[in-house]
Write a protein that holds these residues in place. Structure first.
Motif, mmCIF file in Angstrom:
data_model
loop_
_atom_site.group_PDB
_atom_site.id
_atom_site.type_symbol
_atom_site.label_atom_id
_atom_site.label_comp_id
_atom_site.label_asym_id
_atom_site.label_seq_id
_atom_site.Cartn_x
_atom_site.Cartn_y
_atom_site.Cartn_z
ATOM 1 N N ASN A 1 0.852 -1.200 0.000
ATOM 2 C CA ASN A 1 0.000 0.000 0.000
ATOM 3 C C ASN A 1 0.879 1.239 0.000
ATOM 4 O O ASN A 1 2.029 1.187 0.458
ATOM 5 C CB ASN A 1 -0.878 0.023 1.261
ATOM 6 C CG ASN A 1 -1.979 -1.017 1.205
ATOM 7 O OD1 ASN A 1 -2.750 -1.060 0.258
ATOM 8 N ND2 ASN A 1 -2.045 -1.868 2.223
ATOM 9 N N ASN B 1 -7.512 -0.407 2.966
ATOM 10 C CA ASN B 1 -8.461 0.284 2.087
ATOM 11 C C ASN B 1 -9.925 -0.021 2.402
ATOM 12 O O ASN B 1 -10.721 0.927 2.528
ATOM 13 C CB ASN B 1 -8.141 -0.017 0.618
ATOM 14 C CG ASN B 1 -6.954 0.792 0.129
ATOM 15 O OD1 ASN B 1 -6.555 1.772 0.767
ATOM 16 N ND2 ASN B 1 -6.358 0.398 -0.971
ATOM 17 N N THR C 1 -10.884 1.802 5.695
ATOM 18 C CA THR C 1 -10.867 3.263 5.540
ATOM 19 C C THR C 1 -12.046 3.737 4.701
ATOM 20 O O THR C 1 -12.718 4.720 5.049
ATOM 21 C CB THR C 1 -9.541 3.709 4.874
ATOM 22 O OG1 THR C 1 -8.463 3.257 5.683
ATOM 23 C CG2 THR C 1 -9.466 5.213 4.726
ATOM 24 N N SER D 1 -7.045 6.566 -16.291
ATOM 25 C CA SER D 1 -7.958 6.499 -15.146
ATOM 26 C C SER D 1 -9.403 6.447 -15.618
ATOM 27 O O SER D 1 -10.220 5.708 -15.079
ATOM 28 C CB SER D 1 -7.796 7.725 -14.248
ATOM 29 O OG SER D 1 -6.519 7.779 -13.741
ATOM 30 N N GLY E 1 -5.081 11.469 1.805
ATOM 31 C CA GLY E 1 -3.864 10.988 1.134
ATOM 32 C C GLY E 1 -3.127 12.131 0.475
ATOM 33 O O GLY E 1 -3.678 13.232 0.293
ATOM 34 N N PHE F 1 -8.455 12.513 7.569
ATOM 35 C CA PHE F 1 -8.814 11.178 8.066
ATOM 36 C C PHE F 1 -7.579 10.293 8.019
ATOM 37 O O PHE F 1 -6.931 10.169 6.978
ATOM 38 C CB PHE F 1 -9.932 10.538 7.229
ATOM 39 C CG PHE F 1 -10.306 9.194 7.801
ATOM 40 C CD1 PHE F 1 -11.295 9.099 8.758
ATOM 41 C CD2 PHE F 1 -9.607 8.030 7.446
ATOM 42 C CE1 PHE F 1 -11.603 7.867 9.350
ATOM 43 C CE2 PHE F 1 -9.909 6.801 8.032
ATOM 44 C CZ PHE F 1 -10.911 6.730 8.974
ATOM 45 N N ARG G 1 -0.045 -0.296 -13.875
ATOM 46 C CA ARG G 1 -0.514 -1.319 -12.921
ATOM 47 C C ARG G 1 -2.009 -1.136 -12.670
ATOM 48 O O ARG G 1 -2.464 -0.037 -12.426
ATOM 49 C CB ARG G 1 0.261 -1.161 -11.602
ATOM 50 C CG ARG G 1 -0.326 -1.986 -10.464
ATOM 51 C CD ARG G 1 0.496 -1.853 -9.213
ATOM 52 N NE ARG G 1 0.622 -0.500 -8.715
ATOM 53 C CZ ARG G 1 -0.275 0.106 -7.924
ATOM 54 N NH1 ARG G 1 -1.355 -0.521 -7.550
ATOM 55 N NH2 ARG G 1 -0.070 1.350 -7.516
HETATM 56 N N1 LIG Z 1 -5.608 8.152 5.505
HETATM 57 C C1 LIG Z 1 -5.704 6.851 5.555
HETATM 58 O O1 LIG Z 1 -5.892 6.282 6.624
HETATM 59 C C2 LIG Z 1 -5.601 6.071 4.280
HETATM 60 C C3 LIG Z 1 -6.033 4.742 4.217
HETATM 61 C C4 LIG Z 1 -5.998 4.081 2.979
HETATM 62 C C5 LIG Z 1 -5.477 4.728 1.856
HETATM 63 N N2 LIG Z 1 -5.036 6.007 1.991
HETATM 64 C C6 LIG Z 1 -4.472 6.727 0.833
HETATM 65 O O2 LIG Z 1 -5.266 6.557 -0.314
HETATM 66 C C7 LIG Z 1 -4.452 6.797 -1.461
HETATM 67 C C8 LIG Z 1 -4.722 5.720 -2.503
HETATM 68 O O3 LIG Z 1 -4.339 4.435 -1.999
HETATM 69 P P1 LIG Z 1 -4.531 3.110 -2.896
HETATM 70 O O4 LIG Z 1 -4.087 1.956 -2.117
HETATM 71 O O5 LIG Z 1 -5.915 3.114 -3.437
HETATM 72 O O6 LIG Z 1 -3.486 3.412 -4.038
HETATM 73 P P2 LIG Z 1 -3.302 2.780 -5.493
HETATM 74 O O7 LIG Z 1 -4.330 1.776 -5.793
HETATM 75 O O8 LIG Z 1 -1.872 2.442 -5.620
HETATM 76 O O9 LIG Z 1 -3.647 4.067 -6.369
HETATM 77 C C9 LIG Z 1 -2.914 4.598 -7.380
HETATM 78 C C10 LIG Z 1 -3.812 5.641 -8.034
HETATM 79 O O10 LIG Z 1 -3.433 6.915 -7.620
HETATM 80 C C11 LIG Z 1 -3.541 7.797 -8.698
HETATM 81 N N3 LIG Z 1 -2.551 8.849 -8.525
HETATM 82 C C12 LIG Z 1 -1.251 8.713 -8.192
HETATM 83 N N4 LIG Z 1 -0.668 9.927 -8.112
HETATM 84 C C13 LIG Z 1 -1.631 10.837 -8.393
HETATM 85 C C14 LIG Z 1 -1.654 12.250 -8.472
HETATM 86 N N5 LIG Z 1 -0.560 12.991 -8.233
HETATM 87 N N6 LIG Z 1 -2.807 12.852 -8.826
HETATM 88 C C15 LIG Z 1 -3.905 12.127 -9.070
HETATM 89 N N7 LIG Z 1 -3.951 10.766 -9.000
HETATM 90 C C16 LIG Z 1 -2.825 10.150 -8.663
HETATM 91 C C17 LIG Z 1 -3.272 6.959 -9.913
HETATM 92 O O11 LIG Z 1 -3.983 7.542 -10.971
HETATM 93 P P3 LIG Z 1 -3.540 7.473 -12.534
HETATM 94 O O12 LIG Z 1 -4.340 6.306 -13.077
HETATM 95 O O13 LIG Z 1 -3.971 8.792 -13.037
HETATM 96 O O14 LIG Z 1 -2.058 7.261 -12.567
HETATM 97 C C18 LIG Z 1 -3.816 5.610 -9.508
HETATM 98 O O15 LIG Z 1 -5.181 5.514 -9.911
HETATM 99 C C19 LIG Z 1 -3.008 6.842 -0.958
HETATM 100 O O16 LIG Z 1 -2.613 8.189 -0.823
HETATM 101 C C20 LIG Z 1 -3.100 6.212 0.418
HETATM 102 O O17 LIG Z 1 -2.090 6.640 1.311
HETATM 103 C C21 LIG Z 1 -5.088 6.684 3.157
#
Ligand SMILES: NC(=O)c1ccc[n+]([C@@H]2O[C@H](COP(=O)([O-])OP(=O)(O)OC[C@H]3O[C@@H](n4cnc5c(N)ncnc54)[C@H](OP(=O)(O)O)[C@@H]3O)[C@@H](O)[C@H]2O)c1
Length: 281
Positions: A11, A94, A97, A146, A196, A218, A273
């Motif tokens: 993650n 995920n 959350t 996307s 995030g 959050f 990916r």
């Molecule tokens: N706060 C919390 O407790 C918590 C809990 C869970 C997840 N999160 C956060 O949620 C986010 C997503 O997690 P995930 O596991 O779902 O990740 P993931 O599946 O690896 O997501 C990657 C995605 O992020 C997009 N992306 C990457 N950089 C970007 C940017 N600068 N602007 C817009 N889109 C961007 C990519 O879009 P493209 O297709 O356009 O490349 C891709 O769709 C992370 O920041 C993670 O830390 C936070």
């Protein structure tokens, strides 16, 4: 409790110590991995021996990219028999959350909820959970990739360069300008949950200062460590339910043995990916 780990997801939060970001907060040696599933191999004094051989998620701390993990029994969550290892290995960060944030927003039917990074793993869960709650999700996307990835999902899609309509609430995983634009589009009575920092840029700036909505952060770990363990278990039972119904199931892009973790990390960073990378332990 001693857990023989089977699989763990990669993650974004795991990558913070791996990349060396915020290095002052990471004490070495450090084993990453917050998600993951394993089998109870040994129990300490006072722990029910019936736990031996049970499949569990060992949660509440890093260290899941490992063959073994020792932790207090209270942090082991039983995995229902009908949840396969693959989904169990991604069942915490995920799915939990996404469920907690939708509960926190508690959208009225027909509410318009904007979100950044809608094509991410958690973004897709949020879209489905919001739709199931009767809300209208709007995904702000930065690429054709996307948009394509969201085909068939119950969501309206808008390019990030286009003006945003007025929104009732928002969910931001990007920060920087994209997050600030989303905040500025939300009605004064609405809320932006910022969860995030995919852009690597903080959610600040003149546009954010103009936003009338309240902006809240959050963080799953804050909720998990502040909540009674019974609430945590109940919320995980709901997250398993969302995986079962497909609302919070994730595709797996590939699985690598732990010995090939460098290849796994390189694959994780590839822009094409689609789905999570798992480590087999
Ligand atoms: N706060 C919390 O407790 C918590 C809990 C869970 C997840 N999160 C956060 O949620 C986010 C997503 O997690 P995930 O596991 O779902 O990740 P993931 O599946 O690896 O997501 C990657 C995605 O992020 C997009 N992306 C990457 N950089 C970007 C940017 N600068 N602007 C817009 N889109 C961007 C990519 O879009 P493209 O297709 O356009 O490349 C891709 O769709 C992370 O920041 C993670 O830390 C936070």
């Amino acid at each position: 409790m001693l857990v023989r780990m089977r699989a763990s997801a990669i993650n974004p939060s795991d990558l913070i110590p791996v990349t060396g970001a915020y290095r002052h907060r990471t004490a070495l040696p450090f084993v990453p991995g917050y998600d993951g599933v394993g089998v109870v191999a040994d129990v300490g004094p006072g722990v029910d021996p019936a736990m031996l051989g049970r499949r569990v998620l060992p949660l509440g701390s890093a260290g899941n990219w490992s063959t073994w993990k020792a932790l207090p029994a209270e942090w082991c969550i039983d995995v229902p028999d009908d949840i396969a290892d693959e989904q169990a290995a991604m069942a915490y960060i995920n799915p939990l959350t996404a469920r907690l944030m939708v509960q926190a927003l508690s959208p009225k039917p027909g509410a318009r909820i904007g979100m950044t990074a809608g094509a991410s793993s958690i973004g897709r869960m949020l879209i489905r959970l919001l739709h199931a709650a009767g809300a209208l999700p709007l995904a702000i996307v930065r690429s054709e990739r996307s948009r394509h990835a969201l085909r068939g999902e119950p969501v309206e899609i808008i390019e990030e360069s286009r003006p945003l309509p007025s929104l009732d609430a928002g969910l931001d995983a990007v920060g920087g300008l994209a997050g600030a634009r989303l905040a500025a589009a939300i009605e004064p009575a609405g809320v932006l949950l910022h969860y995030g920092l995919l852009s690597g840029r903080p959610l600040t700036g003149a546009l954010l200062e103009k936003a009338k909505a309240s902006v809240r952060m959050f963080r799953l770990r804050d909720w998990v460590h502040a909540s009674p363990r019974s609430d945590f278990r109940a919320a995980m039972a709901e997250a398993f339910g969302d995986i079962r119904t497909g609302l919070s199931a994730s595709p797996v892009a590939a699985a690598y043995p732990l010995s090939a973790f460098q290849d796994a990390l390189l694959h994780n960073a590839r822009p094409d990916r689609r789905g999570k990378i798992l480590l087999r332990l």
